[in-house]
Design an enzyme around this catalytic site. Structure first.
Site, short mmCIF file in Angstrom:
data_model
loop_
_atom_site.label_atom_id
_atom_site.label_comp_id
_atom_site.label_asym_id
_atom_site.label_seq_id
_atom_site.Cartn_x
_atom_site.Cartn_y
_atom_site.Cartn_z
N PRO A 9 -12.02 20.13 -32.92
CA PRO A 9 -12.61 18.87 -33.94
C PRO A 9 -13.18 19.21 -34.72
CG PRO A 9 -12.54 19.23 -31.46
CD PRO A 9 -12.24 20.09 -31.58
N ASN A 10 -12.83 18.89 -35.96
CA ASN A 10 -13.85 18.51 -37.48
C ASN A 10 -13.93 20.11 -38.21
OD1 ASN A 10 -16.05 16.51 -36.31
ND2 ASN A 10 -16.64 17.69 -35.21
N ARG A 17 -18.39 19.92 -44.14
CA ARG A 17 -19.04 19.45 -42.83
C ARG A 17 -20.61 20.74 -42.95
NH1 ARG A 17 -16.48 22.19 -37.70
NH2 ARG A 17 -19.22 21.47 -36.23
N TYR A 22 -21.42 26.53 -42.07
CA TYR A 22 -19.89 26.66 -41.49
C TYR A 22 -19.54 26.85 -43.65
CZ TYR A 22 -20.20 24.45 -37.89
OH TYR A 22 -20.86 24.18 -36.27
N ASN A 72 -10.06 28.46 -32.09
CA ASN A 72 -12.10 27.70 -32.65
C ASN A 72 -11.37 26.92 -31.97
OD1 ASN A 72 -14.08 26.94 -33.18
ND2 ASN A 72 -13.88 27.69 -35.28
N ALA A 75 -16.57 22.36 -30.25
CA ALA A 75 -17.38 22.00 -29.37
C ALA A 75 -16.48 21.51 -28.01
CB ALA A 75 -18.35 20.08 -29.61
N GLU A 96 -11.13 33.76 -28.33
CA GLU A 96 -12.32 32.79 -28.73
C GLU A 96 -12.41 33.12 -29.84
OE1 GLU A 96 -15.59 32.76 -26.72
OE2 GLU A 96 -15.70 30.91 -27.50
N HIS A 98 -15.40 31.93 -33.88
CA HIS A 98 -16.22 30.75 -34.30
C HIS A 98 -16.73 31.35 -35.21
CE1 HIS A 98 -16.64 28.48 -30.31
NE2 HIS A 98 -16.26 30.13 -30.03
N ARG A 105 -27.25 30.28 -31.75
CA ARG A 105 -27.10 28.19 -32.01
C ARG A 105 -28.48 27.63 -30.81
NH1 ARG A 105 -23.20 26.32 -35.05
NH2 ARG A 105 -24.27 24.33 -35.00
#
Ligand code: DQA
Length: 144
Positions: A9-10, A17, A22, A72, A75, A96, A98, A105
């Site tokens: 998502p996103n 965003r 990012y 990725n 969330a 995985e 990111h 964070r």
């Protein structure tokens, strides 16, 4: 090597965003970047904002004979046992990724469910992290 690159998502909103986190490049730029770096591979790309669609795509990868997954989960990293179960179910080596360094964070980003099923995690390397993830899949599987 036959690799599926999944974004959750996103990540379709890259470039719009939170560019301070990012970057200013788009999702299409990301796909092009990976294709240019790893063009000799059989690459497939999938992005969805929907948890069930991501589970469906991981399951489909089993029947397609996909040899490695780069994911990725956005969330859903921090919430989804369903994605963890899907990766476990298909037994396809998975890395995985990111874009940001989630370890630096917010507290709610410190838990990753999918990490339990991943052969490795790459974070904080931006777009290059996806290429790094493919390198790790090659090394793990012995395929190229
Ligand atoms: C992300 C980090 C996640 O915490 C966040 O929800 C995202 C993107 C990253 O690429 O840095 O959507 O996975």
């Amino acid at each position: 090597m036959n690799i599926l690159v999944i974004n959750g998502p996103n990540l379709n909103m890259l470039g719009i965003r939170e560019p301070d986190i990012y970057g200013s490049e788009t999702y299409d730029d990301l796909v092009k970047y990976i294709q240019e770096a790893k063009g000799s591979h059989d690459l497939d790309f999938f992005q969805s904002n929907h948890e069930g669609a991501l589970v469906d795509r991981i399951q489909q990868a089993y029947y397609e004979g996909v040899q490695g997954i780069v994911i990725n989960p956005g969330a859903y990293t921090h919430t989804s046992i369903a994605l963890l179960d899907a990766v476990r179910a298909v037994s396809i080596p998975t890395v995985e990724v990111h874009l940001s360094d989630v370890s630096e964070r917010e507290p709610y980003r410190q838990l990753s469910y999918i990490r339990e099923a991943a052969i490795a995690t790459v974070m904080g390397e931006g777009f290059a992290g996806y290429v790094h993830a493919i390198d790790l899949l090659e090394a793990f599987t012995g395929e190229n």
